[in-house]
Scaffold this motif. Structure first.
Motif, PDB file in Angstrom:
ATOM      1  N   PHE A  35       0.982  -0.946   0.000  1.00  0.00           N
ATOM      2  CA  PHE A  35      -0.270   0.047  -0.268  1.00  0.00           C
ATOM      3  C   PHE A  35       0.729   0.722  -0.069  1.00  0.00           C
ATOM      4  O   PHE A  35       1.287   1.959   0.767  1.00  0.00           O
ATOM      5  N   THR A  36       1.654   1.017  -0.513  1.00  0.00           N
ATOM      6  CA  THR A  36       2.915   2.371  -1.248  1.00  0.00           C
ATOM      7  C   THR A  36       3.008   2.855  -2.856  1.00  0.00           C
ATOM      8  O   THR A  36       2.727   1.963  -3.942  1.00  0.00           O
ATOM      9  N   ASP A  37       3.846   3.831  -2.903  1.00  0.00           N
ATOM     10  CA  ASP A  37       4.369   4.453  -4.011  1.00  0.00           C
ATOM     11  C   ASP A  37       5.164   3.906  -4.660  1.00  0.00           C
ATOM     12  O   ASP A  37       5.919   3.284  -3.490  1.00  0.00           O
ATOM     13  N   GLN A  38       5.859   3.438  -5.622  1.00  0.00           N
ATOM     14  CA  GLN A  38       6.633   2.499  -5.827  1.00  0.00           C
ATOM     15  C   GLN A  38       8.235   3.721  -5.847  1.00  0.00           C
ATOM     16  O   GLN A  38       9.458   3.170  -4.942  1.00  0.00           O
ATOM     17  N   TYR A  39       7.943   4.697  -5.447  1.00  0.00           N
ATOM     18  CA  TYR A  39       9.125   5.775  -5.104  1.00  0.00           C
ATOM     19  C   TYR A  39       9.893   6.039  -4.043  1.00  0.00           C
ATOM     20  O   TYR A  39      10.638   6.310  -3.232  1.00  0.00           O
ATOM     21  N   GLU A  40       8.679   5.285  -2.785  1.00  0.00           N
ATOM     22  CA  GLU A  40       9.248   4.877  -1.748  1.00  0.00           C
ATOM     23  C   GLU A  40      10.522   4.147  -1.609  1.00  0.00           C
ATOM     24  O   GLU A  40      11.268   4.260  -0.651  1.00  0.00           O
ATOM     25  N   LEU A  41      10.326   2.889  -2.162  1.00  0.00           N
ATOM     26  CA  LEU A  41      10.682   1.824  -2.827  1.00  0.00           C
ATOM     27  C   LEU A  41      12.500   1.909  -3.068  1.00  0.00           C
ATOM     28  O   LEU A  41      13.496   1.792  -3.030  1.00  0.00           O
ATOM     29  N   THR A  42      12.440   2.657  -4.604  1.00  0.00           N
ATOM     30  CA  THR A  42      13.781   3.308  -4.997  1.00  0.00           C
ATOM     31  C   THR A  42      14.363   4.485  -4.460  1.00  0.00           C
ATOM     32  O   THR A  42      15.337   4.355  -4.664  1.00  0.00           O
ATOM     33  N   MET A  43      14.144   5.556  -3.363  1.00  0.00           N
ATOM     34  CA  MET A  43      14.280   6.535  -2.775  1.00  0.00           C
ATOM     35  C   MET A  43      15.381   4.793  -1.453  1.00  0.00           C
ATOM     36  O   MET A  43      16.296   5.785  -1.256  1.00  0.00           O
ATOM     37  N   LEU A  44      14.576   3.982  -1.216  1.00  0.00           N
ATOM     38  CA  LEU A  44      15.428   3.422   0.037  1.00  0.00           C
ATOM     39  C   LEU A  44      16.859   2.669  -0.778  1.00  0.00           C
ATOM     40  O   LEU A  44      17.639   2.875  -0.113  1.00  0.00           O
ATOM     41  N   ARG A  45      16.299   2.408  -2.313  1.00  0.00           N
ATOM     42  CA  ARG A  45      17.058   1.549  -3.089  1.00  0.00           C
ATOM     43  C   ARG A  45      18.500   2.768  -3.274  1.00  0.00           C
ATOM     44  O   ARG A  45      19.966   1.956  -2.542  1.00  0.00           O
ATOM     45  N   ALA A  46      18.531   3.771  -3.542  1.00  0.00           N
ATOM     46  CA  ALA A  46      19.431   4.163  -4.023  1.00  0.00           C
ATOM     47  C   ALA A  46      20.142   5.258  -2.171  1.00  0.00           C
ATOM     48  O   ALA A  46      21.026   5.230  -2.379  1.00  0.00           O
ATOM     49  N   ALA A  47      19.226   5.150  -1.673  1.00  0.00           N
ATOM     50  CA  ALA A  47      19.852   5.197  -0.361  1.00  0.00           C
ATOM     51  C   ALA A  47      20.360   4.265   0.538  1.00  0.00           C
ATOM     52  O   ALA A  47      21.631   4.778   1.217  1.00  0.00           O
ATOM     53  N   LEU A  48      20.513   3.665   0.635  1.00  0.00           N
ATOM     54  CA  LEU A  48      21.015   2.285   0.962  1.00  0.00           C
ATOM     55  C   LEU A  48      22.452   2.459  -0.051  1.00  0.00           C
ATOM     56  O   LEU A  48      23.272   1.914   1.010  1.00  0.00           O
ATOM     57  N   ALA A  49      22.235   2.114  -1.441  1.00  0.00           N
ATOM     58  CA  ALA A  49      23.616   2.524  -2.074  1.00  0.00           C
ATOM     59  C   ALA A  49      24.577   3.310  -1.366  1.00  0.00           C
ATOM     60  O   ALA A  49      25.554   3.918  -1.871  1.00  0.00           O
ATOM     61  N   ALA A  50      23.937   4.139  -1.001  1.00  0.00           N
ATOM     62  CA  ALA A  50      24.398   5.555  -0.729  1.00  0.00           C
ATOM     63  C   ALA A  50      25.275   6.130   0.509  1.00  0.00           C
ATOM     64  O   ALA A  50      25.849   7.050   1.291  1.00  0.00           O
ATOM     65  N   GLY A  51      24.975   5.107   1.601  1.00  0.00           N
ATOM     66  CA  GLY A  51      25.014   5.182   2.501  1.00  0.00           C
ATOM     67  C   GLY A  51      24.479   6.154   3.611  1.00  0.00           C
ATOM     68  O   GLY A  51      24.877   6.335   4.930  1.00  0.00           O
ATOM     69  N   THR A  52      23.228   6.506   3.350  1.00  0.00           N
ATOM     70  CA  THR A  52      22.354   7.615   3.451  1.00  0.00           C
ATOM     71  C   THR A  52      21.267   7.172   4.484  1.00  0.00           C
ATOM     72  O   THR A  52      20.270   7.680   5.295  1.00  0.00           O
TER      73      THR A  52
END
Length: 459
Positions: A35-52
């Motif tokens: 029950f979420t928008d896709q960009y929540e997960l793509t932000m998560l993916r990018a933040a995990l990769a960036a270390g933030t």
């Protein structure tokens, strides 16, 4: 509809099992993770990769303005938010879906597989009123765990608070007369259950929706529609069948054919102890007066009058002088009476300088033209009262709370370390709203268009 169906909870016959602290049955809720928008997960993916992703963060839910003409908002849906956070889990089917679509990469899927919200949530108590800028919900934890909850939280709060605000206005217009929620057929079948819950918080006394009664313990009502009258060879046969089955205390629908003739027949069939009659069409003000006079002349002085027919708060207010005993409301209620959302947003207002748990929080805010700017910083909120104990301002600040407002703070802890602290009975939430509304200036009950009844002050 029996006389109890007019909104007297003690006669409504509902179970007393537990949901949110009392009144209904606990019903299993499937995973809310999608029950979420896709960009929540793509932000998560990018933040995990960036270390933030692990930076400590604070998100707040608020609205920049109330719907046009509304004097106050109503917080509703908090109990459902707690359920949604608890059930935000990525099971194998959900992870498989994300993998097949290529929405996130394998490291992110591995992170999601063990996702459990472990942060803290503070919020206005459910049933409380709010104003522009009020920090209705404050979600604290790592960026990763908090950002995922944005869509589901907003989905629940925007819907339920809109319905509760409409219900509250209708309850103010109705005064002491009970209100029946009957909008299930005018909205999505699952939204109807949430709408019943929100309407009950806002001041409605009963619902026609059995799912809402089952899940939340809301008193349920209902007897017959025009189809039942049309099924029979004549109106007398229909009334006799209903009275034989449900007793003389039932509510008979009297506007299928001729109202005056139906009222006469209803009293002849049920006797002067007839519980109520329902009017669903025509000039309700005029017809109600005529029906009351006729009932009294027939000796049915205790028979009550229920009116339905696409009512909203303005129609209810226009019937204040009419001999009406209860109102049934459907379409306008479940669509927020013209405002089906509250335009609430979920914004990052502070985050740590690094992933170090001891790193200090830095206020952050969007800077934008067009009215979409926000105020940074982890906020508190309090309601300042005048000398008579009536609310006079919504005060919002960052940093220490002034001593004079210390006992008027509005946010309470809801989740601590990922654990829900408590769930309230729905009746307690409903009573809170009644008290909160009563603590506002009298102009809050006005249906004429105007500004919020309290100003928002930032300190």
């Amino acid at each position: 509809m029996n006389t109890a169906d007019l909104g007297l909870p003690e006669e409504a016959g509902h179970d007393a099992l537990s949901l949110e602290g009392g009144g209904g049955r606990r019903v299993g809720v499937p995973s809310t993770a999608l029950f979420t928008d896709q960009y929540e997960l793509t932000m998560l993916r990018a933040a995990l990769a960036a270390g933030t992703a692990e930076r400590r963060s604070v998100f707040e839910v608020f609205t920049r303005r109330l719907p046009e003409g509304r004097r106050y908002g109503v917080v509703a849906g908090t109990g459902r938010v707690l359920d949604a956070v608890e059930n935000f889990r990525f099971d194998e089917d959900v992870l498989g879906f994300l993998r097949e679509r290529g929405i996130v990469d394998e490291p992110t899927l591995e992170w999601l597989a063990s996702y459990r919200f472990g942060g803290d949530v503070w919020g206005y108590p459910e049933g409380e009123v709010y104003f522009p800028g009020s920090p209705l919900l404050r979600v604290e934890g790592s960026f990763a765990e908090c950002v995922l909850l944005e869509t589901v939280i907003l989905s629940i709060l925007n819907h339920d608070s809109a319905i509760a605000a409409a219900a509250s206005r209708m309850a103010s217009a109705a005064g002491d007369r009970p209100l029946i929620e009957m909008g299930a057929r005018r909205t999505h079948e699952l939204a109807a259950v949430a709408a019943s819950r929100a309407a009950y918080i806002g001041g409605f006394t009963t619902t026609s929706d059995l799912a809402a009664g089952f899940r939340y313990g809301i008193p349920t009502v209902g007897t017959s529609a025009h189809a039942f009258t049309l099924l029979h060879d004549d109106e007398r046969d229909a009334f006799r069948a209903q009275v034989d089955a449900l007793g003389p205390g039932t509510t008979l629908l009297v506007d299928t054919y001729d109202v005056a003739e139906a009222v006469r027949t209803a009293v002849e069939v049920a006797g002067t102890g007839l519980g109520a009659v329902r009017i669903d069409s025509g000039d309700l003000l005029l017809v109600a007066h005529r029906v009351r006079q006729q009932l009294d002349e027939l000796g049915a002085t205790g028979t009550r009058i229920v009116v339905t027919s696409d009512l909203d708060e303005y129609a209810i207010a226009s019937l204040a002088a009419a001999p009406v005993d209860a109102y049934g409301v459907g379409t306008q209620l479940v669509t927020g009476s013209g405002h089906p959302t509250c335009s609430m947003v979920y914004k990052l207002v502070a985050r740590a300088e690094s992933a170090d748990p001891e790193a200090p929080l830095v206020p952050v805010a969007k800077k934008s033209v067009g009215g979409k700017s926000s105020v940074g910083g982890r906020k508190w909120a309090a309601r300042r009262l005048d000398g008579q104990g009536v609310a006079e301002a919504e005060v919002i600040g960052v940093g220490p709370v002034p001593d004079e407002l210390a006992d008027q703070q509005l946010l309470v802890p809801l989740i601590k370390g990922g654990r829900v602290l408590s769930r309230e009975p729905l009746d307690a939430v409903r009573d809170r709203h009644t008290r909160a509304r009563a603590g506002l200036p009298l102009s809050a009950a006005q249906l004429s268009r105007g500004e919020p009844v309290l100003p928002t002050e930032y300190v």
